[in-house]
Scaffold this motif. Structure first.
Motif, PDB file in Angstrom:
ATOM      1  N   ILE A  66      -0.411  -0.006  13.929  1.00  0.00           N
ATOM      2  CA  ILE A  66       0.730  -1.385  13.953  1.00  0.00           C
ATOM      3  C   ILE A  66       1.987  -0.767  13.500  1.00  0.00           C
ATOM      4  CG2 ILE A  66       1.069  -3.621  12.711  1.00  0.00           C
ATOM      5  CD1 ILE A  66      -1.536  -3.573  14.359  1.00  0.00           C
ATOM      6  N   THR A 126      -0.733  -8.863   3.068  1.00  0.00           N
ATOM      7  CA  THR A 126      -1.942  -9.369   2.834  1.00  0.00           C
ATOM      8  C   THR A 126      -3.172  -8.061   2.106  1.00  0.00           C
ATOM      9  OG1 THR A 126      -2.770  -9.549   4.715  1.00  0.00           O
ATOM     10  CG2 THR A 126      -2.070 -11.574   3.826  1.00  0.00           C
ATOM     11  N   GLY A 127      -2.542  -7.044   2.590  1.00  0.00           N
ATOM     12  CA  GLY A 127      -3.483  -5.716   2.362  1.00  0.00           C
ATOM     13  C   GLY A 127      -3.526  -5.505   0.718  1.00  0.00           C
ATOM     14  N   ILE A 128      -4.081  -4.372   0.355  1.00  0.00           N
ATOM     15  CA  ILE A 128      -4.108  -3.890  -0.929  1.00  0.00           C
ATOM     16  C   ILE A 128      -2.911  -3.484  -1.254  1.00  0.00           C
ATOM     17  CG2 ILE A 128      -6.373  -3.954  -1.957  1.00  0.00           C
ATOM     18  CD1 ILE A 128      -6.572  -1.340  -1.094  1.00  0.00           C
ATOM     19  N   VAL A 129      -2.055  -2.556  -0.305  1.00  0.00           N
ATOM     20  CA  VAL A 129      -1.022  -1.755  -0.814  1.00  0.00           C
ATOM     21  C   VAL A 129       0.210  -2.948  -0.725  1.00  0.00           C
ATOM     22  CG1 VAL A 129       0.931  -0.467  -0.010  1.00  0.00           C
ATOM     23  CG2 VAL A 129      -1.656   0.411   0.080  1.00  0.00           C
ATOM     24  N   GLY A 135      -8.484   1.028   1.981  1.00  0.00           N
ATOM     25  CA  GLY A 135      -7.998  -0.306   2.328  1.00  0.00           C
ATOM     26  C   GLY A 135      -8.959  -1.389   1.817  1.00  0.00           C
ATOM     27  N   GLN A 136      -8.604  -2.580   1.886  1.00  0.00           N
ATOM     28  CA  GLN A 136      -9.404  -3.655   1.414  1.00  0.00           C
ATOM     29  C   GLN A 136     -10.984  -3.843   2.253  1.00  0.00           C
ATOM     30  OE1 GLN A 136      -8.264  -6.198  -0.386  1.00  0.00           O
ATOM     31  NE2 GLN A 136     -10.146  -7.056  -0.728  1.00  0.00           N
ATOM     32  N   ARG A 171      -4.875 -13.082  11.810  1.00  0.00           N
ATOM     33  CA  ARG A 171      -6.003 -13.642  10.886  1.00  0.00           C
ATOM     34  C   ARG A 171      -5.406 -14.527   9.802  1.00  0.00           C
ATOM     35  NH1 ARG A 171      -8.226  -8.940  12.308  1.00  0.00           N
ATOM     36  NH2 ARG A 171      -7.059  -7.862  10.406  1.00  0.00           N
ATOM     37  N   SER A 172      -4.286 -13.954   9.431  1.00  0.00           N
ATOM     38  CA  SER A 172      -3.704 -14.424   8.268  1.00  0.00           C
ATOM     39  C   SER A 172      -2.617 -15.214   8.481  1.00  0.00           C
ATOM     40  CB  SER A 172      -3.240 -13.302   7.382  1.00  0.00           C
ATOM     41  OG  SER A 172      -4.296 -12.519   6.820  1.00  0.00           O
ATOM     42  N   SER A 225     -10.479   2.440  -2.804  1.00  0.00           N
ATOM     43  CA  SER A 225      -9.243   1.532  -2.498  1.00  0.00           C
ATOM     44  C   SER A 225      -8.423   2.306  -1.427  1.00  0.00           C
ATOM     45  CB  SER A 225      -8.624   1.225  -3.786  1.00  0.00           C
ATOM     46  OG  SER A 225      -8.276   2.042  -4.598  1.00  0.00           O
ATOM     47  N   GLY A 274       0.470   6.487  -5.325  1.00  0.00           N
ATOM     48  CA  GLY A 274       0.045   6.823  -4.066  1.00  0.00           C
ATOM     49  C   GLY A 274       0.870   5.838  -2.974  1.00  0.00           C
ATOM     50  N   GLY A 313       1.920  -6.361   6.525  1.00  0.00           N
ATOM     51  CA  GLY A 313       0.825  -6.247   5.794  1.00  0.00           C
ATOM     52  C   GLY A 313       0.987  -6.654   4.447  1.00  0.00           C
ATOM     53  N   THR A 334       0.945  -1.422   6.639  1.00  0.00           N
ATOM     54  CA  THR A 334       0.037  -1.367   7.738  1.00  0.00           C
ATOM     55  C   THR A 334      -0.496  -0.118   8.188  1.00  0.00           C
ATOM     56  OG1 THR A 334       2.010  -1.641   9.010  1.00  0.00           O
ATOM     57  CG2 THR A 334       0.672  -3.539   8.740  1.00  0.00           C
ATOM     58  N   ASN A 382      -3.723   5.116  -6.870  1.00  0.00           N
ATOM     59  CA  ASN A 382      -3.394   5.526  -5.465  1.00  0.00           C
ATOM     60  C   ASN A 382      -2.741   4.393  -4.897  1.00  0.00           C
ATOM     61  OD1 ASN A 382      -6.285   4.698  -5.793  1.00  0.00           O
ATOM     62  ND2 ASN A 382      -6.152   3.937  -3.869  1.00  0.00           N
ATOM     63  N   ALA A 389       1.541 -10.527   8.364  1.00  0.00           N
ATOM     64  CA  ALA A 389      -0.013  -9.929   8.546  1.00  0.00           C
ATOM     65  C   ALA A 389      -0.670 -10.195   9.845  1.00  0.00           C
ATOM     66  CB  ALA A 389      -0.979 -10.398   7.288  1.00  0.00           C
ATOM     67  N   SER A 390      -1.931  -9.993   9.902  1.00  0.00           N
ATOM     68  CA  SER A 390      -2.361  -9.931  11.198  1.00  0.00           C
ATOM     69  C   SER A 390      -2.449 -11.346  11.621  1.00  0.00           C
ATOM     70  CB  SER A 390      -3.733  -9.341  11.263  1.00  0.00           C
ATOM     71  OG  SER A 390      -4.691 -10.512  10.712  1.00  0.00           O
TER      72      SER A 390
HETATM   73  N1  LIG Z   1      -4.910   2.139   0.017  1.00  0.00           N
HETATM   74  C1  LIG Z   1      -4.281   3.277  -0.469  1.00  0.00           C
HETATM   75  O1  LIG Z   1      -4.472   3.695  -1.449  1.00  0.00           O
HETATM   76  C2  LIG Z   1      -2.931   3.804   0.394  1.00  0.00           C
HETATM   77  C3  LIG Z   1      -2.139   4.545  -0.288  1.00  0.00           C
HETATM   78  C4  LIG Z   1      -1.130   5.219   0.687  1.00  0.00           C
HETATM   79  C5  LIG Z   1      -1.038   4.679   2.050  1.00  0.00           C
HETATM   80  N2  LIG Z   1      -1.453   3.629   2.292  1.00  0.00           N
HETATM   81  C6  LIG Z   1      -1.334   3.255   3.800  1.00  0.00           C
HETATM   82  O2  LIG Z   1      -0.727   2.077   3.702  1.00  0.00           O
HETATM   83  C7  LIG Z   1      -1.223   1.520   4.826  1.00  0.00           C
HETATM   84  C8  LIG Z   1      -1.922   0.071   4.124  1.00  0.00           C
HETATM   85  O3  LIG Z   1      -3.103   0.353   3.530  1.00  0.00           O
HETATM   86  P1  LIG Z   1      -4.117  -0.674   2.599  1.00  0.00           P
HETATM   87  O4  LIG Z   1      -4.947   0.237   2.069  1.00  0.00           O
HETATM   88  O5  LIG Z   1      -3.089  -1.903   2.025  1.00  0.00           O
HETATM   89  O6  LIG Z   1      -4.970  -1.258   4.094  1.00  0.00           O
HETATM   90  P2  LIG Z   1      -5.647  -2.891   4.193  1.00  0.00           P
HETATM   91  O7  LIG Z   1      -6.053  -3.188   2.768  1.00  0.00           O
HETATM   92  O8  LIG Z   1      -6.520  -2.582   4.983  1.00  0.00           O
HETATM   93  O9  LIG Z   1      -4.378  -3.693   4.520  1.00  0.00           O
HETATM   94  C9  LIG Z   1      -3.811  -3.707   5.981  1.00  0.00           C
HETATM   95  C10 LIG Z   1      -2.787  -4.604   6.256  1.00  0.00           C
HETATM   96  O10 LIG Z   1      -2.305  -4.734   7.687  1.00  0.00           O
HETATM   97  C11 LIG Z   1      -2.531  -6.194   8.188  1.00  0.00           C
HETATM   98  N3  LIG Z   1      -2.627  -5.970   9.536  1.00  0.00           N
HETATM   99  C12 LIG Z   1      -3.927  -5.851  10.087  1.00  0.00           C
HETATM  100  N4  LIG Z   1      -3.695  -5.766  11.479  1.00  0.00           N
HETATM  101  C13 LIG Z   1      -2.449  -6.192  11.860  1.00  0.00           C
HETATM  102  C14 LIG Z   1      -1.819  -6.623  13.059  1.00  0.00           C
HETATM  103  N5  LIG Z   1      -2.394  -6.686  14.015  1.00  0.00           N
HETATM  104  N6  LIG Z   1      -0.442  -7.174  12.855  1.00  0.00           N
HETATM  105  C15 LIG Z   1       0.003  -7.338  11.563  1.00  0.00           C
HETATM  106  N7  LIG Z   1      -0.501  -6.790  10.232  1.00  0.00           N
HETATM  107  C16 LIG Z   1      -1.793  -6.361  10.341  1.00  0.00           C
HETATM  108  C17 LIG Z   1      -3.717  -6.656   7.373  1.00  0.00           C
HETATM  109  O11 LIG Z   1      -3.438  -8.164   7.517  1.00  0.00           O
HETATM  110  P3  LIG Z   1      -5.062  -8.940   7.372  1.00  0.00           P
HETATM  111  O12 LIG Z   1      -5.123  -9.124   6.049  1.00  0.00           O
HETATM  112  O13 LIG Z   1      -4.329 -10.195   8.080  1.00  0.00           O
HETATM  113  O14 LIG Z   1      -5.904  -8.435   7.962  1.00  0.00           O
HETATM  114  C18 LIG Z   1      -3.379  -6.145   5.893  1.00  0.00           C
HETATM  115  O15 LIG Z   1      -2.021  -7.069   5.627  1.00  0.00           O
HETATM  116  C19 LIG Z   1      -2.287   2.216   5.442  1.00  0.00           C
HETATM  117  O16 LIG Z   1      -1.341   2.979   6.479  1.00  0.00           O
HETATM  118  C20 LIG Z   1      -2.495   3.011   4.849  1.00  0.00           C
HETATM  119  O17 LIG Z   1      -2.909   4.388   5.099  1.00  0.00           O
HETATM  120  C21 LIG Z   1      -2.847   3.199   1.561  1.00  0.00           C
END
Ligand SMILES: NC(=O)c1ccc[n+]([C@@H]2O[C@H](COP(=O)([O-])OP(=O)(O)OC[C@H]3O[C@@H](n4cnc5c(N)ncnc54)[C@H](OP(=O)(O)O)[C@@H]3O)[C@@H](O)[C@H]2O)c1
Length: 321
Positions: free
Chosen positions: A75, A9-12, A160-161, A38-39, A157, A306, A7, A71, A302, A35-36
């Motif tokens: 996932i 490429t996601g924001i975390v 997620g992204q 896609r990436s 945020s 967070g 994961g 992720t 966060n 990552a997914s």
């Molecule tokens: N955002 C927050 O403030 C926060 C805080 C605490 C905990 N969290 C938790 O942290 C985790 C990530 O959150 P996020 O906000 O960073 O989400 P996000 O921005 O949506 O990023 C999701 C990541 O997962 C990857 N992914 C999606 N489908 C996948 C697959 N089939 N195989 C492998 N990788 C895959 C995405 O890759 P692509 O870019 O290729 O799609 C991306 O790198 C979640 O469980 C969330 O609940 C988030």
């Protein structure tokens, strides 16, 4: 140490990469990113050179010592067991394993003592819980905790992204885009699915994980979680009842000396953005409402407190354990 980020490429994931580049006690000999589909194949410039995003398969975990999962829960639920089976230490940001027996949910300054070298899976808590428990923990230890009520004001945020991109699009389209579910100029009074009793998924996570981390399994808690049109930085309005007598000044002094907490007058999310601290303010007594009742206000980033920063602090403590 060979380290993986799933994961990335996601924001975390990207926040974690930034923190690792800024300096860590973990000595990284190799960094692998996934990552997914896609990436997969895309290149990312990192402090460890230009790295190619790999697709996620069993091979990715081969020889890794530590893997951060950034992720969603589906996932993580699919791939964390595969990594654990290969002996990789996994630190999961999703909710998939947080309530599983034998999996500690760690906020290092609260329960970092639970980390041990033989563990293979550690969960990072929900973003609100990571900023709530470092404040409630010293109160619990010094004054006792009878009950807690929380209202959250959670940044976009946190979803997620995709949600950040949605708000950016709404900003570009305004004033034409107006409707339910809109993030801009709106509040969404629930986060995640709601159960039959009307509680949202986010509210349930905050209750369950706070009780688990504080080791108060029956702590009465009432939570309302709300999405607000802030890009980054969650805020929590917290009301709690202590078991012993206290005055707001004592609570303020206690929290001022707790690790990673900054007691200030009335902190705003914008102050917490891109920092690793938890800001606490507006500490006051509710004597006209109930005896030994207090309210305060907490803000933190966060994506740092967070998520990525708590995960990194936990991993560093785990590697030392
Ligand atoms: N955002 C927050 O403030 C926060 C805080 C605490 C905990 N969290 C938790 O942290 C985790 C990530 O959150 P996020 O906000 O960073 O989400 P996000 O921005 O949506 O990023 C999701 C990541 O997962 C990857 N992914 C999606 N489908 C996948 C697959 N089939 N195989 C492998 N990788 C895959 C995405 O890759 P692509 O870019 O290729 O799609 C991306 O790198 C979640 O469980 C969330 O609940 C988030």
């Amino acid at each position: 140490m060979r380290v993986g980020i799933v994961g990335a490429t996601g924001i975390v994931g990207r926040e974690l990469l930034e923190l690792l580049a800024a300096g860590t006690s973990i000595r990284i000999s190799e960094l692998r990113l996934s990552a997914s589909p896609r990436s997969a194949g895309k290149k990312l410039m990192t402090a460890w050179g230009e790295l190619t995003i790999r697709s996620l398969d069993e091979e990715f975990f081969c020889g890794l010592d530590l893997c951060f999962f950034c992720t969603g829960k589906t996932i993580s639920a699919r791939w964390v067991p595969a990594a654990v089976a290969r002996g990789v230490r996994c630190l999961d940001n999703s909710s998939a394993f947080r309530m599983q027996e034998g999996v500690p949910v760690i906020v290092p300054e609260v329960n970092g003592n639970l980390l041990s070298a033989d563990l293979r899976l550690v969960a990072n808590p929900n973003c609100c819980v990571a900023q709530l428990t470092p404040v409630l923990h010293p109160v619990k230890v010094h004054f006792g905790l009878e009950e807690v009520t929380v209202s959250t004001y959670q940044a976009v945020s946190g979803a997620g992204q995709d949600a950040m991109e949605q708000m950016a699009r709404e900003l570009a389209q305004h004033p034409r885009s107006v409707g339910a579910g809109q993030l801009l100029f709106n509040l969404i009074p629930y986060i995640g699915r709601r159960n039959n009793a009307g509680h949202s998924e986010e509210e349930e996570k905050i209750v369950r994980e706070t009780r688990k981390i504080l080791e108060l399994p029956t702590l009465p808690m009432a939570v309302t979680a709300v999405r607000v049109p802030v890009m980054r930085g969650h805020a929590l309005a917290v009301t709690f009842k202590t078991r012993k007598e206290a005055v707001p000044e004592e609570i303020g002094q206690l929290l001022s000396s707790a690790p990673n907490l900054r007691v200030v007058d009335a902190p705003q999310p914008i102050v917490a953005q891109h920092t690793n601290a938890v800001y606490v303010g507006r500490i006051r007594s509710n004597s006209a409402f109930a005896h030994r009742s207090f309210s305060l206000w907490i803000v933190a980033d966060n994506l740092r407190t967070g998520a990525a920063h708590n995960a990194l602090k936990t991993a560093e403590a785990w590697c030392r354990a």
